[in-house]
Design an enzyme around this catalytic site. Structure first.
Site, PDB file in Angstrom:
ATOM      1  N   ASP A  19       0.825  -1.205   0.000  1.00  0.00           N
ATOM      2  CA  ASP A  19       0.000   0.000   0.000  1.00  0.00           C
ATOM      3  C   ASP A  19       0.866   1.264   0.000  1.00  0.00           C
ATOM      4  OD1 ASP A  19      -2.377   1.406   0.000  1.00  0.00           O
ATOM      5  OD2 ASP A  19      -2.579   1.381   2.175  1.00  0.00           O
ATOM      6  N   ASN A  67     -10.377  -2.689  -6.703  1.00  0.00           N
ATOM      7  CA  ASN A  67      -9.519  -1.805  -7.501  1.00  0.00           C
ATOM      8  C   ASN A  67     -10.041  -1.578  -8.920  1.00  0.00           C
ATOM      9  OD1 ASN A  67      -6.405  -3.007  -6.029  1.00  0.00           O
ATOM     10  ND2 ASN A  67      -7.700  -1.291  -5.436  1.00  0.00           N
TER      11      ASN A  67
END
Length: 244
Positions: A19, A67
């Site tokens: 991340d 996503n």
């Protein structure tokens, strides 16, 4: 720091939520894809570091089902980057005896990316060293739903009785059926959540969070995470005295 680790207590499976790519790029006044491209170095460092330490499985959360909702330009660029990266890294995986696997709904990938992934998995399938697992178009809830549907189908077809549905049966119907549960989860960028990742498998996993943004992640950060892991007492519901 690597020499300070207890080689008998190296986690055999490490999972990583990579991340912070977008924020890393924004801090440098660049577009988000710039962060994703620079994250390739972090992936290489993490894979090499795990292989050097004797880790058997490394699962990388590369792209979640959520996503897909990102801007199309970013998703398209990510898919192209995936194709390029796999093509470049396969020779290194072959040289270092690394096997590649994937989990997730890979049929949703663009054809080019899907084919390149399948090709890499096929080329490395006989390798007997560390296994790198890419979680692509993956989410924990999706995986559990798929497992439930598979089990229900077996019950309907009288291949399985309801009373025979055990934890082992559920685990055997997950994408990770031949992969041990992670002992350590690393998440970068300071976020303190697991984001729909390996929900079943993380039941007894040690969680490690670091402020380091993923493109800046290096072997020394991996060693720090494992060092922290080795200081913990893994009890699995028992008391400290029982474990000792």
């Amino acid at each position: 720091m690597k020499e300070s680790l207890d080689k008998t207590k190296i986690p055999q499976h490490i999972a990583v939520i990579m991340d912070g790519n977008g924020r890393w790029a924004q801090q440098k006044g660049a577009m988000r894809i710039f962060g994703h491209k620079n994250a390739v170095t972090a992936v290489r460092e993490c894979v090499e570091g795990c292989a050097e330490l004797g880790v058997k499985f490394l699962t990388l959360y590369a792209f979640s089902t959520e996503n897909w909702a990102r801007p199309k330009d970013e998703v398209d660029a990510l898919m192209e980057l995936l194709v390029e990266t796999i093509a470049k890294e396969v020779p290194t995986m072959m040289k270092n005896n690394i096997r590649l696997l994937s989990i997730g709904d890979v049929n949703t990938l663009p054809r080019k990316a899907h084919n390149k992934l399948k090709e890499a998995i096929e080329l490395t399938k006989a390798n007997s060293g560390m296994t790198v697992v890419l979680a692509i178009s993956y989410s924990g809830r999706w995986e559990i739903r798929e497992a439930v549907q598979s089990i229900v189908e077996k019950v309907v077809n009288k291949e399985l009785k309801i009373e025979e549905i055990t934890q082992e049966v559920i685990a055997a119907n997950l994408n990770t059926k031949n992969i041990p549960d992670p002992e350590l989860l690393i998440r970068t960028s300071g976020e303190l959540r697991i984001s729909n990742f390996l929900l079943w498998q993380l039941a007894y996993t040690e969680l490690y969070f670091t402020e380091v943004l993923w493109p800046d992640f290096r072997k020394e950060h991996l060693v720090q995470a494992i060092s922290d892991y080795q200081k913990r007492e893994r009890r699995f519901g028992l008391t400290g005295a029982q474990v000792k």
